[in-house]
Design a protein around this motif. Structure first.
Motif, PDB file in Angstrom:
ATOM      1  N   GLU A  89       0.884  -1.297   0.211  1.00  0.00           N
ATOM      2  CA  GLU A  89       0.010  -0.015   0.009  1.00  0.00           C
ATOM      3  C   GLU A  89       1.139   1.225  -0.044  1.00  0.00           C
ATOM      4  O   GLU A  89       0.504   2.238  -0.263  1.00  0.00           O
ATOM      5  N   LEU A  90       2.063   1.006   0.077  1.00  0.00           N
ATOM      6  CA  LEU A  90       2.877   2.374   0.025  1.00  0.00           C
ATOM      7  C   LEU A  90       3.369   2.742  -1.246  1.00  0.00           C
ATOM      8  O   LEU A  90       4.160   3.517  -1.364  1.00  0.00           O
ATOM      9  N   LEU A  91       2.934   2.080  -2.386  1.00  0.00           N
ATOM     10  CA  LEU A  91       3.157   2.262  -3.666  1.00  0.00           C
ATOM     11  C   LEU A  91       2.659   3.705  -4.120  1.00  0.00           C
ATOM     12  O   LEU A  91       3.558   4.604  -4.565  1.00  0.00           O
ATOM     13  N   PRO A  92       1.492   3.998  -3.916  1.00  0.00           N
ATOM     14  CA  PRO A  92       1.212   5.398  -4.078  1.00  0.00           C
ATOM     15  C   PRO A  92       1.963   6.449  -3.199  1.00  0.00           C
ATOM     16  O   PRO A  92       2.153   7.704  -3.748  1.00  0.00           O
ATOM     17  N   VAL A  93       2.502   6.211  -2.186  1.00  0.00           N
ATOM     18  CA  VAL A  93       3.106   6.887  -1.342  1.00  0.00           C
ATOM     19  C   VAL A  93       4.643   7.254  -1.954  1.00  0.00           C
ATOM     20  O   VAL A  93       4.890   8.430  -2.059  1.00  0.00           O
ATOM     21  N   LEU A  94       5.155   6.226  -2.467  1.00  0.00           N
ATOM     22  CA  LEU A  94       6.452   6.298  -3.277  1.00  0.00           C
ATOM     23  C   LEU A  94       6.178   7.156  -4.637  1.00  0.00           C
ATOM     24  O   LEU A  94       7.160   7.735  -4.861  1.00  0.00           O
ATOM     25  N   GLN A  95       5.438   6.822  -5.176  1.00  0.00           N
ATOM     26  CA  GLN A  95       4.925   7.404  -6.543  1.00  0.00           C
ATOM     27  C   GLN A  95       4.578   9.081  -6.295  1.00  0.00           C
ATOM     28  O   GLN A  95       5.294   9.950  -7.146  1.00  0.00           O
ATOM     29  N   ALA A  96       3.888   9.467  -5.110  1.00  0.00           N
ATOM     30  CA  ALA A  96       3.787  10.802  -4.797  1.00  0.00           C
ATOM     31  C   ALA A  96       4.886  11.416  -4.440  1.00  0.00           C
ATOM     32  O   ALA A  96       5.357  12.442  -4.923  1.00  0.00           O
ATOM     33  N   LEU A  97       5.814  10.618  -3.725  1.00  0.00           N
ATOM     34  CA  LEU A  97       6.919  11.394  -3.278  1.00  0.00           C
ATOM     35  C   LEU A  97       8.001  11.565  -4.547  1.00  0.00           C
ATOM     36  O   LEU A  97       8.769  12.463  -4.583  1.00  0.00           O
ATOM     37  N   PRO A 122       8.779   5.974 -11.502  1.00  0.00           N
ATOM     38  CA  PRO A 122       8.265   7.181 -12.212  1.00  0.00           C
ATOM     39  C   PRO A 122       7.739   6.959 -13.586  1.00  0.00           C
ATOM     40  O   PRO A 122       6.829   7.543 -13.673  1.00  0.00           O
ATOM     41  N   LEU A 123       8.185   5.721 -14.128  1.00  0.00           N
ATOM     42  CA  LEU A 123       7.341   5.367 -15.575  1.00  0.00           C
ATOM     43  C   LEU A 123       6.105   4.936 -15.318  1.00  0.00           C
ATOM     44  O   LEU A 123       5.041   5.358 -16.163  1.00  0.00           O
ATOM     45  N   SER A 124       5.802   3.917 -14.506  1.00  0.00           N
ATOM     46  CA  SER A 124       4.316   3.658 -14.062  1.00  0.00           C
ATOM     47  C   SER A 124       3.426   4.900 -13.997  1.00  0.00           C
ATOM     48  O   SER A 124       2.429   5.017 -14.116  1.00  0.00           O
ATOM     49  N   ARG A 125       4.074   6.007 -13.325  1.00  0.00           N
ATOM     50  CA  ARG A 125       3.181   7.051 -12.969  1.00  0.00           C
ATOM     51  C   ARG A 125       3.106   7.759 -14.202  1.00  0.00           C
ATOM     52  O   ARG A 125       1.839   8.470 -14.394  1.00  0.00           O
ATOM     53  N   VAL A 126       4.028   7.937 -14.958  1.00  0.00           N
ATOM     54  CA  VAL A 126       3.736   8.838 -16.142  1.00  0.00           C
ATOM     55  C   VAL A 126       2.986   8.018 -17.049  1.00  0.00           C
ATOM     56  O   VAL A 126       2.108   8.834 -17.889  1.00  0.00           O
ATOM     57  N   ALA A 130      -0.666   9.555 -18.410  1.00  0.00           N
ATOM     58  CA  ALA A 130      -0.666   9.674 -19.783  1.00  0.00           C
ATOM     59  C   ALA A 130      -2.283   9.088 -20.311  1.00  0.00           C
ATOM     60  O   ALA A 130      -2.698   8.934 -21.417  1.00  0.00           O
ATOM     61  N   GLY A 131      -2.821   8.513 -19.193  1.00  0.00           N
ATOM     62  CA  GLY A 131      -4.130   7.749 -19.568  1.00  0.00           C
ATOM     63  C   GLY A 131      -3.911   6.615 -20.605  1.00  0.00           C
ATOM     64  O   GLY A 131      -4.714   6.055 -20.819  1.00  0.00           O
ATOM     65  N   ALA A 132      -2.660   5.977 -20.228  1.00  0.00           N
ATOM     66  CA  ALA A 132      -2.474   4.757 -20.753  1.00  0.00           C
ATOM     67  C   ALA A 132      -3.227   3.650 -20.061  1.00  0.00           C
ATOM     68  O   ALA A 132      -3.428   3.651 -18.867  1.00  0.00           O
ATOM     69  N   GLY A 133      -3.612   2.640 -20.814  1.00  0.00           N
ATOM     70  CA  GLY A 133      -4.240   1.345 -20.303  1.00  0.00           C
ATOM     71  C   GLY A 133      -3.412   0.541 -19.282  1.00  0.00           C
ATOM     72  O   GLY A 133      -2.278   0.836 -19.229  1.00  0.00           O
ATOM     73  N   THR A 134      -3.946  -0.737 -19.215  1.00  0.00           N
ATOM     74  CA  THR A 134      -3.198  -1.718 -18.413  1.00  0.00           C
ATOM     75  C   THR A 134      -2.286  -2.501 -19.304  1.00  0.00           C
ATOM     76  O   THR A 134      -2.894  -2.539 -20.419  1.00  0.00           O
ATOM     77  N   LEU A 148       7.515  -3.703 -16.563  1.00  0.00           N
ATOM     78  CA  LEU A 148       6.502  -3.435 -15.409  1.00  0.00           C
ATOM     79  C   LEU A 148       5.161  -3.437 -15.903  1.00  0.00           C
ATOM     80  O   LEU A 148       5.126  -3.737 -17.151  1.00  0.00           O
ATOM     81  N   TRP A 149       4.468  -3.733 -14.966  1.00  0.00           N
ATOM     82  CA  TRP A 149       3.009  -4.181 -15.407  1.00  0.00           C
ATOM     83  C   TRP A 149       2.385  -2.816 -14.868  1.00  0.00           C
ATOM     84  O   TRP A 149       1.940  -2.293 -13.896  1.00  0.00           O
ATOM     85  N   ALA A 150       1.685  -2.093 -15.955  1.00  0.00           N
ATOM     86  CA  ALA A 150       1.181  -0.756 -15.898  1.00  0.00           C
ATOM     87  C   ALA A 150      -0.257  -0.909 -15.604  1.00  0.00           C
ATOM     88  O   ALA A 150      -0.889  -1.971 -15.762  1.00  0.00           O
ATOM     89  N   GLY A 151      -0.668  -0.407 -14.241  1.00  0.00           N
ATOM     90  CA  GLY A 151      -1.850  -0.458 -13.777  1.00  0.00           C
ATOM     91  C   GLY A 151      -1.970  -1.631 -12.788  1.00  0.00           C
ATOM     92  O   GLY A 151      -3.178  -2.072 -12.424  1.00  0.00           O
ATOM     93  N   ALA A 152      -1.005  -2.211 -12.627  1.00  0.00           N
ATOM     94  CA  ALA A 152      -1.035  -3.486 -11.593  1.00  0.00           C
ATOM     95  C   ALA A 152      -1.636  -2.867 -10.305  1.00  0.00           C
ATOM     96  O   ALA A 152      -0.974  -2.158  -9.573  1.00  0.00           O
ATOM     97  N   GLU A 153      -2.561  -3.873  -9.677  1.00  0.00           N
ATOM     98  CA  GLU A 153      -3.307  -3.713  -8.574  1.00  0.00           C
ATOM     99  C   GLU A 153      -2.903  -4.617  -7.429  1.00  0.00           C
ATOM    100  O   GLU A 153      -3.067  -4.470  -6.109  1.00  0.00           O
TER     101      GLU A 153
END
Length: 212
Positions: A89-97, A122-126, A130-134, A148-153
């Motif tokens: 759950e720290l993933l969005p924290v690291l992305q925001a940081l 950084p690329l997963s955030r980018v 950019a509105g890219a899909g998963t 990387l797995w874009a949009g991986a939950e």
């Protein structure tokens, strides 16, 4: 195991920093977002951390429910560390940081260590912005390859080396484009349109990136 230190403040931010505020803790989380890692792998990809500090942080993180340790079956028979659901759950924290820190990067210094997979978050955030899909994305940089797995939950967010199966898109950056995107000076769609990032693949994600 070191005693827990606390700010002794009734504040959720202070409580969070009681757990993840020690030096190296969030960078260990960054490495474990790639999935289970051996101690030696973590030490190799955290240049500057001492063996004592790394061992201490891993024990603290296990105590605090961020990580678990398990033994791989033979023939590996090695221990690996991995994030718990709470740790992931720290993933969005690291992305925001990382987003907040992007303007602080500046030009790469001669003393700066670098690993290709450090660009994964950084690329997963980018890609998200950019509105890219998963999908599964393979990335080639001058420093090496990662995927990387874009949009991986759930599960690993990224991994070293080529994609484990046919990716939905392959991206190839030169050093200048990679650094400009990491610093937030250039968006991924702009880099693609300017020909500074090559996008290969016939999957929906690759087509989205070419048409963005």
């Amino acid at each position: 195991m070191s005693p827990r230190r606390s700010y002794d403040q009734y504040c959720s931010a202070a409580r969070a920093l009681d757990v993840v505020g020690d030096r190296w803790t969030l960078l260990i989380v960054r490495e474990l977002l790639a999935g289970p890692r051996r101690y030696t792998d973590l030490h190799a990809d955290l240049p500057g951390v001492s063996t004592d500090v790394l061992a201490s942080r891993l024990k603290d993180m296990e105590r605090d429910g961020l990580t678990t340790r398990r033994r791989l079956p033979p023939p590996a028979a090695a221990y690996v560390y991995e994030l718990t659901g709470h740790g992931r759950e720290l993933l969005p924290v690291l992305q925001a940081l990382g987003e907040w820190g992007a303007p602080l990067l500046g030009e790469r210094r001669a003393t700066d260590a670098v690993r290709a997979h450090w660009f994964a978050l950084p690329l997963s955030r980018v890609l998200r912005d950019a509105g890219a899909g998963t999908g599964l994305v393979e990335v080639r940089l001058e420093e090496g390859e990662f995927h990387l797995w874009a949009g991986a939950e759930e599960g690993p967010v990224y991994g070293d080396g080529p994609a484990p199966k046919e990716p939905d898109a392959r991206l190839s950056f030169d050093a200048a484009a990679c650094e400009a995107v990491a610093r937030g000076e250039l968006s991924l769609p702009e880099a693609v349109r300017e020909g500074r990032v090559e996008v290969l693949g016939e999957g929906a994600l690759a087509k989205e990136l070419r048409e963005a």
